[in-house]
Design an enzyme around this catalytic site. Structure first.
Site, PDB file in Angstrom:
ATOM      1  N   ARG B 282       0.866  -1.174   0.000  1.00 10.62           N
ATOM      2  CA  ARG B 282       0.000   0.000   0.000  1.00 10.62           C
ATOM      3  C   ARG B 282       0.903   1.225   0.000  1.00 10.62           C
ATOM      4  O   ARG B 282       1.573   1.502   0.988  1.00 10.62           O
ATOM      5  CB  ARG B 282      -0.899  -0.058   1.241  1.00 10.62           C
ATOM      6  N   HIS B 286      -2.994   4.087   5.270  1.00  9.49           N
ATOM      7  CA  HIS B 286      -4.181   3.229   5.404  1.00  9.49           C
ATOM      8  C   HIS B 286      -5.420   3.945   4.870  1.00  9.49           C
ATOM      9  O   HIS B 286      -6.171   3.430   4.053  1.00  9.49           O
ATOM     10  CB  HIS B 286      -4.359   2.845   6.879  1.00  9.49           C
ATOM     11  N   TYR B 295       5.220   4.533  11.068  1.00 10.64           N
ATOM     12  CA  TYR B 295       5.505   3.099  11.175  1.00 10.64           C
ATOM     13  C   TYR B 295       6.304   2.525  10.003  1.00 10.64           C
ATOM     14  O   TYR B 295       6.546   1.326   9.959  1.00 10.64           O
ATOM     15  CB  TYR B 295       4.208   2.295  11.389  1.00 10.64           C
TER      16      TYR B 295
END
Lengths: 341, 386
Positions: B282, B286, B295
């Site tokens: 991705r 998100h 992260y």
């Protein structure tokens, strides 16, 4: 010469149990409608742990009465897909507390599929849940979980108290285009009546309460396993001069405000009786509805007789938890309410 | 050999055992069949960069390319719409377009797609109006289309809960004698959910015609795969259920399409379910509400940008003379046309009827809902008079 033909002795009606009536309801529905499928753990070869589905797999084949893997979310989740493809699943959750793993499917999908698709995808299915105590079941076998279902919009919640209603309501539930949580009071599974498996049958509309006993001094509002308790209490109260009306709700959702309010307006007093816990339980909702609608007719606060607010107790203690006749009569006595009491 | 036998007899005969006593396996025990055919390959399956490309249908390759380009533009447009407040949220599939496109193109019209909330692109490639696909994310209604008309289940927000639906639908279709296949899509995080397990188990026991496509994009919001599972791969999970697991490069559109097409065909001919893990990434966060820099590092993202699904296919087709500048321009123009139309339509305020709140809760409104509908009606009337 006239031939005397001895009159054939009328066949005595064979008393049937609630379990048999439920089984016949499924059999009749399956015979009439090939899209009706029964599924769940042990429903096939064994006929269900309570034998409610006995014989269905043999008669209709394992594709119509299917033993599934032991997984409640999977049972209900696959039933959703089956309903999407035009089948009418009748799902068995073996015991009340076994249904909890399926709650996400029930709440996130079953109950709201019609709504979220603007009516394009209804969920015509029945979720049969044997519920309640009084059969000496060990932990996780005796919960009264109706409040959880009642709090979920999109579900109908139905519970029979008589053999006749078990048949009539289950037929209606299967015919419904909406999901119906069908709560089967397991301690009434072996209750008998004059209803015979051969007798003419009647489908009961969902959402209609019924007056089980006419009375004038107070109304007992109850359902499922507590109906026989209330009827017994009403008989006992007669001696004390109380003429109690007993209403069997039969359907918790939709709720029959009309029958309940009409009764309480006549009697002026009401007690709600159920096994489920009192705090946050169905009785609170029912008492509030009655109060809102009948306030000026009430001679006393609407009282509740419920199970204690405890996890369902072990079987050797359950008699102390379950609302019995005495506890109902105590509540009735408290209806002689005076301001300041 | 002798030592092996000796050792095995030592194991079988514990000290102090009755001479001549040989323990037997449990009565129900069946000798193990080799699970190797169910195991995924060690390397993700790839087609691009191999001779297999030459054997592929050129029409299919060009279609895949055009859909990837359109899909990328769709992702960019939807992301832009969140910035303008036209969408409440958009979970992007930028970088994952090959999975979305291949999933949709592997299905026949009569088949069903069970998407997660991230899979609007698959629904659009399948032919769903993009505005209808985005209704949930815009917030005007939960599902903007008739699932039966398009054979696309509602986008599922709870994770993996749509997978058992796919199994049930495929099972029902087979009971009715229809050769319909259900394709269920889920992310790597979703494989940790109980419904994932129950769905795969039911599918395998019933030999239901279902294909499970896991898009392993590396993260469940912020949690990396290593904290999600200890399995060698997500495709390995198939073995325990008794179905084959396939591992594929999720950015190789041709490979994903091939693996999915094979699994769909297998399901259709009664071969049962397949679990496919597509390894992808991705590129965006998100959703627009997420901060991916907390992260993961830039270098990781850059490495995946170099492995971009459009880039990979474009290079391959260009080198093989199957795609020229005109072809690229045509794909880009088609994508731009789609985006312009989407933008224009999403800029129009949706017309909502508040009375819809009560219209579809039950087939027949309950007394309680009729009363509440009357209350809202009165409130609306008062509002319009004021």
């Amino acid at each position: 010469m006239t031939t005397q033909v001895a009159a054939k002795p009328a066949k005595p009606a064979k008393p049937a149990t609630m379990a048999q009536a439920l089984q016949r309801a499924m059999r009749d529905a399956m015979a009439e409608d090939p899209t009706v499928h029964v599924m769940g753990e042990d429903v096939g070869t064994l006929g269900g742990v309570f034998r409610v589905t006995d014989g269905l797999a043999k008669e209709f084949g394992e594709d119509r009465c299917t033993d599934t893997p032991l997984a409640e979310a999977g049972i209900l989740g696959t039933a959703v897909g089956m309903a999407m493809y035009g089948l009418r699943p009748v799902v068995e959750m073996q015991f009340d507390a076994f249904a909890y793993p399926a709650f996400e499917q029930l709440i996130s999908h079953v109950s709201r599929m019609r709504n979220r698709t603007r009516g394009a995808m209804p969920m015509p299915m029945v979720i049969r849940v044997p519920y309640g105590g009084g059969i000496g079941g060990v932990e996780h076998h005796s919960d009264s979980s109706e409040a959880y279902y009642m709090a979920t919009p999109g579900l109908h919640v139905v519970t029979p108290a008589t053999v006749e209603d078990a048949y009539g309501l289950l037929r209606a539930a299967i015919a419904s285009d909406d999901p119906v949580v069908f709560l089967e009071p397991k301690r009434l599974y072996w209750s008998k009546s004059d209803w015979s498996p051969e007798a003419p049958t009647q489908v009961e509309p969902i959402g209609k309460a019924v007056v089980r006993r006419r009375g004038t001094s107070a109304t007992l509002i109850t359902y499922g396993p507590s109906v026989p308790v209330c009827l017994e209490a009403a008989e006992a109260a007669q001696a004390e001069g109380w003429d109690l009306e007993v209403i069997d709700l039969r359907s918790l959702v939709p709720f029959d405000d009309e029958t309940v309010s009409a009764s309480v307006r006549r009697t002026g007093r009401a007690v709600v009786v159920h096994e489920s816990t009192g705090f946050g339980g169905p009785g609170g909702e029912i008492a509030a509805r009655v109060t809102e609608r009948c306030f000026h007719h009430l001679e006393a606060p609407v009282l509740r007789v419920a199970g204690f607010d405890i996890p369902y107790p072990p079987p050797m203690l359950e008699r102390h938890h379950l609302p019995g006749v005495d506890r109902v009569l105590d509540a009735v006595a408290r209806l002689q309410w005076e301001v300041g009491s | 050999m002798d030592s092996l036998q000796q050792r095995s007899s030592t194991v079988q005969e514990p000290p102090g055992a009755t001479p001549g006593y040989r323990p037997t396996p449990p009565p129900a025990w069946k000798p193990r069949t080799d699970p190797a055919p169910l195991l995924p390959d060690a390397e993700p399956f790839r087609v691009l960069g191999t001779d297999a490309v030459a054997a592929a249908d050129p029409e299919l390759l060009r279609r895949l390319y055009a859909e990837l380009v359109r899909g990328r533009r769709y992702n960019a447009q939807a992301t832009a719409l969140t910035k303008q407040g036209r969408l409440a949220v958009y979970p992007s599939t930028t970088g994952q377009e090959a999975c979305e496109v291949a999933a949709a193109l592997a299905l026949e019209d009569r088949d069903w797609l069970f998407p997660s909330y991230r899979d609007t692109l698959a629904a659009v490639v399948r032919g769903l109006d993009p505005v209808q696909a985005l209704t949930l994310l815009r917030g005007d209604w939960h599902t903007g289309y008739d699932p039966r008309e398009h054979r696309i289940a509602p986008l599922s927000t709870p994770l993996a809960t749509q997978l058992p639906h796919a199994v049930g639908l495929a099972h029902a279709a087979r009971l009715k004698g229809d050769d319909v296949v259900a394709l269920a899509m889920v992310g790597d995080g979703g494989t940790s959910e109980g419904d994932f397990h129950e769905a795969l188990n039911f599918a395998a026991v019933w030999q239901a015609p279902v294909v499970f496509l896991v898009q392993n994009n590396g993260f469940a919001i912020s949690v990396p795969l290593a904290k999600q599972t200890a399995a060698p791969s997500l495709a390995h999970k198939a073995v325990g259920y008794g179905m084959p697991g396939r591992l594929v490069d999720g950015n190789d559109a041709v490979a994903v399409h091939q693996v999915l097409t094979e699994a769909v065909a297998r399901a259709r001919r009664g071969g049962g379910p397949t679990l496919i893990e597509a390894i992808t990434y991705r590129i965006e966060a998100h959703t627009n509400a997420d901060d991916a820099t907390r992260y993961r590092g830039d270098s990781e993202v850059e490495a995946w940008r170099a492995h971009d699904p459009i880039l990979l296919l474009e290079r391959e087709l260009t080198e093989r003379g199957m795609l020229d500048e005109d072809g690229k321009r045509a794909a880009a123009e088609a994508a731009e046309t789609m985006a312009a139309a989407l933008r224009e339509r999403m800029n129009a305020e949706p017309v909502l009827d508040p009375m819809d709140l009560f219209a579809h809760v039950y087939a027949e409104q309950t007394t309680q809902l009729r009363e509440q509908a009357a209350q809202l009606r009165a409130e609306l009337d008062a509002e319009s008079e004021a």
